[in-house]
Design a protein around this motif. Structure first.
Motif, PDB file in Angstrom:
ATOM      1  N   LYS A   1      -2.206   5.780   0.125  1.00  0.00           N
ATOM      2  CA  LYS A   1      -2.542   4.369   0.354  1.00  0.00           C
ATOM      3  C   LYS A   1      -1.767   3.469  -0.613  1.00  0.00           C
TER       4      LYS A   1
ATOM      5  N   GLU B   1       0.913   0.415   0.285  1.00  0.00           N
ATOM      6  CA  GLU B   1       0.816  -0.939  -0.267  1.00  0.00           C
ATOM      7  C   GLU B   1       2.093  -1.314  -1.017  1.00  0.00           C
TER       8      GLU B   1
ATOM      9  N   SER C   1       4.668  -4.322  -0.132  1.00  0.00           N
ATOM     10  CA  SER C   1       4.947  -5.297  -1.185  1.00  0.00           C
ATOM     11  C   SER C   1       6.449  -5.433  -1.424  1.00  0.00           C
TER      12      SER C   1
END
Length: 351
Positions: free
Chosen positions: A297, A301, A305
């Motif tokens: 996870k 992310e 980003s």
């Protein structure tokens, strides 16, 4: 009759073109996958170079290679190691790695180095700092330049971990920059985080964030030898006292504080024993799978980003007005919030 110079020249040029073409011939996805799974270290190095490439044409090929090796990855113990400058990280990693190789393990070291702002290359030469380990047939050392920003380790180091695992390396060590933010990034991609410290905890902790202490699963006081031995034991007790007031990084696990001398290869066995205890504890209590899921996870992310960052600063409108906005901000004609709002509105208008 002398040979025709033009013919000779043409033949030479043809031969050079053929040789050059052979050198430039790119390997197929299948060749990369097969080479990595056959534990070919040269092919592993080339596969890592492929996924580190910023060329758009290499991205999809790199992802296809990762899909091919995916079923064979994920079986290692991933260890993050950090420490203040002078803590002896390279000496420790070399001694630790050689010890593990002696037990029959295969060890890969991914050293996240500062990058040259000019070339984007790796400044620190880990292979020169770990000469004995780099020559060991069961070890693999790869500096990973962050290319100007710590976010560069998000994808490339994580994917390098998977490639090393598929190549048969069962202990992966990720050495961090040791500057605070790097620790958090690496913590999110490893199973266990080891903090290498020096004697005199009181002085050292003045410059060490409490958050870094809370990240550690194992703390090892290095250079515990000679006249420094008594200080090392005193420092160990200081750390143990401090840890009583901190939240453990893994529920129910008491952070271990050990002493060692990487130079004299003393205490290394105890470090590995503590790591094994931690791995067993996490597996028995269901934390191991939870940690790996959290790593995935965090990876997602980080990828999103990084994409948004690149998309924003690569936007043509942003490129046109960024310098002007920065100048106004520096001249106090625009606040930081106003400058950010101006850039964001320009970005959204072009979408």
């Amino acid at each position: 009759m002398p040979p025709n110079k033009c013919c000779l020249k043409s033949k030479n040029e043809l031969g050079m073109r053929k040789r050059s073409g052979m050198m430039r011939k790119e390997k197929t996805v299948e060749e990369y996958v097969e080479g990595v799974l056959q534990h070919n270290r040269a092919m592993l190095a080339q596969a890592i170079t492929l996924i580190e490439s910023n060329a758009p044409r290499h991205f999809q090929k790199g992802q296809d290679v990762l899909k091919g090796i995916a079923p064979h990855a994920g079986k290692s113990v991933r260890i993050g190691i950090t420490g203040v400058p002078g803590a002896g990280k390279s000496t420790f990693i070399e001694a630790f790695g050689i010890y593990l190789c002696g037990l029959g393990h295969k060890v890969a070291v991914l050293a996240v180095d500062p990058s040259s702002t000019i070339t984007g290359g790796s400044i620190l030469g880990d292979k020169t700092r770990m000469e004995e380990l780099s020559r060991h047939p069961q070890a693999f050392i790869r500096p990973s330049p962050s290319q100007g920003k710590l976010g560069g380790v998000h994808r490339k180091t994580r994917e390098s971990i998977l490639l090393c695992e598929a190549a048969g390396f069962d202990v992966i060590i990720v050495e961090t920059l040791g500057v605070g933010q790097g620790e958090t990034i690496v913590k999110d991609m490893v199973d266990l985080f080891l903090l290498l410290a020096l004697t005199g905890a009181g002085d050292e902790l003045q410059g060490m964030k409490k958050g870094i202490m809370e990240l550690a699963d194992v703390i090892c006081i290095n250079k515990a030898d000679g006249d420094n031995l008594k200080k090392a034991w005193a420092t160990k007790q200081e750390y143990e006292t401090i840890l009583h007031f901190l939240q453990p990084t893994t529920k129910g696990w008491d952070t271990k504080v050990l002493t060692c001398s990487a130079l004299y290869k003393e205490g290394i066995e105890e470090v590995w024993s503590s790591i094994q205890q931690y791995v067993t504890y996490c597996r028995q209590h269901g934390f191991w799978t939870e940690k790996r899921d959290k790593q995935m996870k965090g990876w997602l992310e980080a990828m999103v980003s990084d994409y948004l960052y690149a998309s924003f600063y690569g936007n043509e409108s942003i490129k046109r007005i960024l310098s002007m906005v920065e100048t106004k901000m520096m001249n106090r004609e625009m606040t930081v919030s106003e400058a950010a709002d101006r850039l964001i509105r320009a970005y959204e208008q072009e979408k």
